[in-house]
Every structure is written in C-alpha cells, then in structure tokens.
Design a protein around this motif. Structure first.
Motif, short mmCIF file in Angstrom:
data_model
loop_
_atom_site.label_atom_id
_atom_site.label_comp_id
_atom_site.label_asym_id
_atom_site.label_seq_id
_atom_site.Cartn_x
_atom_site.Cartn_y
_atom_site.Cartn_z
N ASP A 54 0.94 -1.29 0.00
CA ASP A 54 -0.02 0.04 -0.04
C ASP A 54 0.90 1.27 -0.09
N PHE A 55 2.19 1.11 -0.36
CA PHE A 55 3.04 2.20 -0.36
C PHE A 55 2.53 3.44 -0.99
N TYR A 56 2.33 3.20 -2.43
CA TYR A 56 1.82 4.43 -3.11
C TYR A 56 0.29 5.03 -2.74
N HIS A 57 -0.49 4.02 -2.29
CA HIS A 57 -1.75 4.82 -1.76
C HIS A 57 -1.36 5.52 -0.55
N ARG A 58 -0.52 5.13 0.45
CA ARG A 58 -0.20 5.96 1.57
C ARG A 58 0.47 7.40 0.75
N TRP A 59 1.29 7.09 0.01
CA TRP A 59 2.10 8.19 -0.59
C TRP A 59 1.05 9.21 -0.85
N ALA A 60 -0.02 8.98 -1.68
CA ALA A 60 -0.97 9.94 -2.15
C ALA A 60 -2.08 10.52 -1.05
N SER A 61 -2.07 9.84 -0.22
CA SER A 61 -3.33 9.71 0.57
C SER A 61 -3.37 11.36 1.21
N ASP A 62 -2.16 11.98 1.58
CA ASP A 62 -2.07 13.35 2.16
C ASP A 62 -2.10 14.43 1.08
N LYS A 63 -1.99 14.02 -0.18
CA LYS A 63 -1.88 14.94 -1.17
C LYS A 63 -3.20 15.43 -1.66
#
Length: 168
Positions: free
Chosen positions: A43-52
């Motif tokens: 879920d790395f990319y999901h987490r990366w995008a989640s606060d943007k």
C-alpha cells in the motif's frame, strides 16, 4: 477627496480579487525519495498519495530504472492488466501533467511489479470544483500513446487498437 477615491478603488480591487484564487502547478515526485519502484509494502503508493491534493495543472514525476509507467483504466488498474494501456512511458524520468479532473490510474509495465503494489490511483480536482459535486466519470479512451521522455520536448506516437472502448 483624491485620497478617498484611491482608497475606494483599492478597496474595490481587493474585493474583486480577494475571492479568486491563483493556483500554481505543483510538481509531485511520485513515491518521494523511493521513486517509481517495487515498494516494500503493497500500500506504499496509496499511503504516499493519501495526504496530497492533486489539481488540474499539477505534474507527476515518475523516476525509475528498467521499468515503465502505464496509464490504464480503473478495471486494468485493479487487475494489473498491462496489455491494453492508455499511455505508455519508458523514459526513466516521466513527467505527466494532470490535464482534467477525475481519477487517474498508473501501473508498472512489469506485471509482477504491479502485483507487488507498484501502482498509483489518484483523484484530481479542479480548483473551481465544488466539493459537494460528484467527480466526473472517466472519459472513454481508445488510442494508445507511446512516449519517450528526455530533456527535449516529449515525443509521442499513437497506435489505435480495437479495444473495450469501441462502443464509444
């Protein structure tokens, strides 16, 4: 009297311009310092995008080696289906401008990488979009564009295929 008139004009300008917002494009380095690579957690990319907050005009920058970036439909994103992409990038340094509001889906061109979590789904909003309105549906897309990135302007060619989008 002249000072009062200047103050009235200045106040009118502030009122007229105060309600509008100027949005500058933002450059997002996909994956941050990790770049576009097989992640250690699915879920790395999901987490990366989640606060943007992604807006029309922003640019995604994918940095990678020995890989590619495919823009795909939501269905192909969910299944890691690499055979029918909308766009294909193989340049190690891909810049993609978000030119419409809605959802965007990107996956690695390597099936195994996608299955291990190397995929990104984002929602892009227009700066004037009302927060209560639903996002527009993904547009029908049929052509496949192959692009090579470099420091010179982006070079692309298109290939038209019979695909699941024929009904449009």
């Amino acid at each position: 009297m002249a000072d009062t008139m200047k103050l009235v004009v200045l106040l009118a300008v502030v009122i007229v311009c105060g309600g509008s917002t100027v949005s500058a494009e933002e450059l997002f380095m996909v994956g941050g310092s990790e770049g576009w690579a097989v992640p250690s957690e699915a879920d790395f990319y999901h987490r990366w995008a989640s606060d943007k907050i992604f807006q029309v005009g922003d640019i995604l920058r994918f940095r990678y080696k020995h890989d590619s970036v495919l823009m795909v439909s939501r269905e192909d994103y969910e299944k890691c289906y690499t055979a029918d992409p909308i766009l294909v990038y193989r340049g190690r340094n891909t810049h993609y401008e978000l030119n419409r509001s809605g959802y965007y889906y990107f996956i690695s061109g390597e099936l195994e990488h996608c299955e291990q979590g190397q995929k990104l789904a984002i929602q892009v909003t227009s700066s004037d979009m009302n927060a209560s309105s639903p996002p527009p549906p993904d547009p029908p897309l049929k052509p496949v564009f192959h692009c090579a990135d470099s420091e010179v302007p982006l070079l692309c060619y298109s290939e038209f295929r019979a695909s699941k989008y024929d009904e449009y």
